[in-house]
Design a protein around this motif. Structure first.
Motif, mmCIF file in Angstrom:
data_model
loop_
_atom_site.group_PDB
_atom_site.id
_atom_site.type_symbol
_atom_site.label_atom_id
_atom_site.label_comp_id
_atom_site.label_asym_id
_atom_site.label_seq_id
_atom_site.Cartn_x
_atom_site.Cartn_y
_atom_site.Cartn_z
ATOM 1 N N ALA A 183 1.235 -6.974 -16.111
ATOM 2 C CA ALA A 183 2.422 -7.359 -15.349
ATOM 3 C C ALA A 183 3.108 -6.124 -14.777
ATOM 4 O O ALA A 183 3.073 -5.059 -15.370
ATOM 5 N N ARG A 184 3.741 -6.291 -13.616
ATOM 6 C CA ARG A 184 4.480 -5.187 -13.012
ATOM 7 C C ARG A 184 5.758 -4.952 -13.785
ATOM 8 O O ARG A 184 6.442 -5.889 -14.178
ATOM 9 N N ARG A 185 6.071 -3.716 -13.960
ATOM 10 C CA ARG A 185 7.285 -3.336 -14.667
ATOM 11 C C ARG A 185 8.349 -2.994 -13.647
ATOM 12 O O ARG A 185 8.088 -2.271 -12.688
ATOM 13 N N ILE A 186 9.550 -3.521 -13.819
ATOM 14 C CA ILE A 186 10.651 -3.216 -12.919
ATOM 15 C C ILE A 186 11.279 -1.922 -13.396
ATOM 16 O O ILE A 186 11.687 -1.809 -14.549
ATOM 17 N N VAL A 187 11.349 -0.961 -12.500
ATOM 18 C CA VAL A 187 11.923 0.338 -12.844
ATOM 19 C C VAL A 187 13.243 0.477 -12.105
ATOM 20 O O VAL A 187 13.291 0.414 -10.884
ATOM 21 N N ARG A 188 14.294 0.654 -12.854
ATOM 22 C CA ARG A 188 15.614 0.841 -12.260
ATOM 23 C C ARG A 188 15.990 2.313 -12.373
ATOM 24 O O ARG A 188 15.721 2.935 -13.395
ATOM 25 N N PRO B 132 4.243 16.012 11.495
ATOM 26 C CA PRO B 132 3.888 15.369 12.750
ATOM 27 C C PRO B 132 3.501 13.893 12.667
ATOM 28 O O PRO B 132 3.563 13.187 13.672
ATOM 29 N N THR B 133 3.069 13.418 11.516
ATOM 30 C CA THR B 133 2.601 12.033 11.410
ATOM 31 C C THR B 133 3.455 11.271 10.424
ATOM 32 O O THR B 133 4.656 11.265 10.537
ATOM 33 N N ARG B 134 2.838 10.653 9.434
ATOM 34 C CA ARG B 134 3.609 10.014 8.368
ATOM 35 C C ARG B 134 3.133 10.581 7.039
ATOM 36 O O ARG B 134 2.061 11.182 6.955
ATOM 37 N N LEU B 135 3.931 10.380 6.004
ATOM 38 C CA LEU B 135 3.631 10.960 4.708
ATOM 39 C C LEU B 135 3.923 9.942 3.618
ATOM 40 O O LEU B 135 4.951 9.260 3.648
ATOM 41 N N ILE B 136 3.016 9.850 2.663
ATOM 42 C CA ILE B 136 3.224 9.006 1.489
ATOM 43 C C ILE B 136 3.167 9.918 0.273
ATOM 44 O O ILE B 136 2.211 10.672 0.097
ATOM 45 N N VAL B 137 4.204 9.867 -0.553
ATOM 46 C CA VAL B 137 4.307 10.728 -1.732
ATOM 47 C C VAL B 137 4.606 9.860 -2.943
ATOM 48 O O VAL B 137 5.436 8.957 -2.878
ATOM 49 N N ARG B 138 3.927 10.157 -4.050
ATOM 50 C CA ARG B 138 4.206 9.458 -5.310
ATOM 51 C C ARG B 138 5.033 10.382 -6.193
ATOM 52 O O ARG B 138 4.638 11.510 -6.466
ATOM 53 N N GLY B 139 6.182 9.887 -6.634
ATOM 54 C CA GLY B 139 7.070 10.682 -7.483
ATOM 55 C C GLY B 139 6.539 10.777 -8.903
ATOM 56 O O GLY B 139 6.275 9.754 -9.528
ATOM 57 N N PRO B 140 6.386 11.986 -9.422
ATOM 58 C CA PRO B 140 5.836 12.142 -10.766
ATOM 59 C C PRO B 140 6.782 11.707 -11.884
ATOM 60 O O PRO B 140 6.334 11.347 -12.968
ATOM 61 N N GLY B 141 8.070 11.721 -11.630
ATOM 62 C CA GLY B 141 9.031 11.344 -12.668
ATOM 63 C C GLY B 141 9.192 9.847 -12.827
ATOM 64 O O GLY B 141 9.222 9.320 -13.931
ATOM 65 N N SER B 142 9.279 9.141 -11.697
ATOM 66 C CA SER B 142 9.525 7.701 -11.741
ATOM 67 C C SER B 142 8.271 6.882 -11.475
ATOM 68 O O SER B 142 8.236 5.707 -11.783
ATOM 69 N N GLY B 143 7.269 7.510 -10.841
ATOM 70 C CA GLY B 143 6.072 6.777 -10.471
ATOM 71 C C GLY B 143 6.225 5.997 -9.171
ATOM 72 O O GLY B 143 5.314 5.298 -8.749
ATOM 73 N N ARG B 144 7.355 6.134 -8.518
ATOM 74 C CA ARG B 144 7.602 5.420 -7.263
ATOM 75 C C ARG B 144 6.811 6.042 -6.120
ATOM 76 O O ARG B 144 6.507 7.227 -6.127
ATOM 77 N N THR B 145 6.530 5.225 -5.119
ATOM 78 C CA THR B 145 5.854 5.689 -3.918
ATOM 79 C C THR B 145 6.877 5.738 -2.789
ATOM 80 O O THR B 145 7.585 4.765 -2.551
ATOM 81 N N TYR B 146 6.944 6.890 -2.127
ATOM 82 C CA TYR B 146 7.883 7.076 -1.029
ATOM 83 C C TYR B 146 7.107 7.171 0.278
ATOM 84 O O TYR B 146 6.161 7.939 0.388
ATOM 85 N N LEU B 147 7.530 6.387 1.277
ATOM 86 C CA LEU B 147 6.880 6.380 2.581
ATOM 87 C C LEU B 147 7.823 6.985 3.607
ATOM 88 O O LEU B 147 8.939 6.500 3.808
#
Length: 90
Positions: A25-30, A45-60
């Protein structure tokens, strides 16, 4: 009554749980309470996707000039990503 007779356990075993396994199941992270998330701007110049090592969130970051709020647990790591800079309001 002692020799060779089967004893009944004090606590009968429970039937297997009817609930599905929640391991997938997906865990809700607040975000934690405290200071608001940092904001970063993408200058590449383009787009970037980064995964945060502390929270595990993906930033677009959709493209140049994109600004995204970042969880404070990830902010320190994002300082080292080429093309990202913290947004200073003011």
């Amino acid at each position: 009554m002692c020799c060779g007779q089967t004893k009944t356990p004090l606590h009968p075993s429970r039937p297997p749980s009817r609930h599905p396994d929640h391991a997938g199941a997906r865990r809700i992270v607040r975000p934690p309470a405290g200071p608001p998330p940092e904001r970063f701007e993408y200058t590449g110049p383009t787009r970037l996707i980064v995964r945060g090592p502390g929270s595990g969130r993906t930033y677009l970051f959709d493209g140049p000039g994109a600004r995204v709020a970042v969880d404070p647990r990830d902010a320190a790591a994002l300082f080292g990503v080429p093309g990202l800079r913290p947004v200073t309001e003011g």
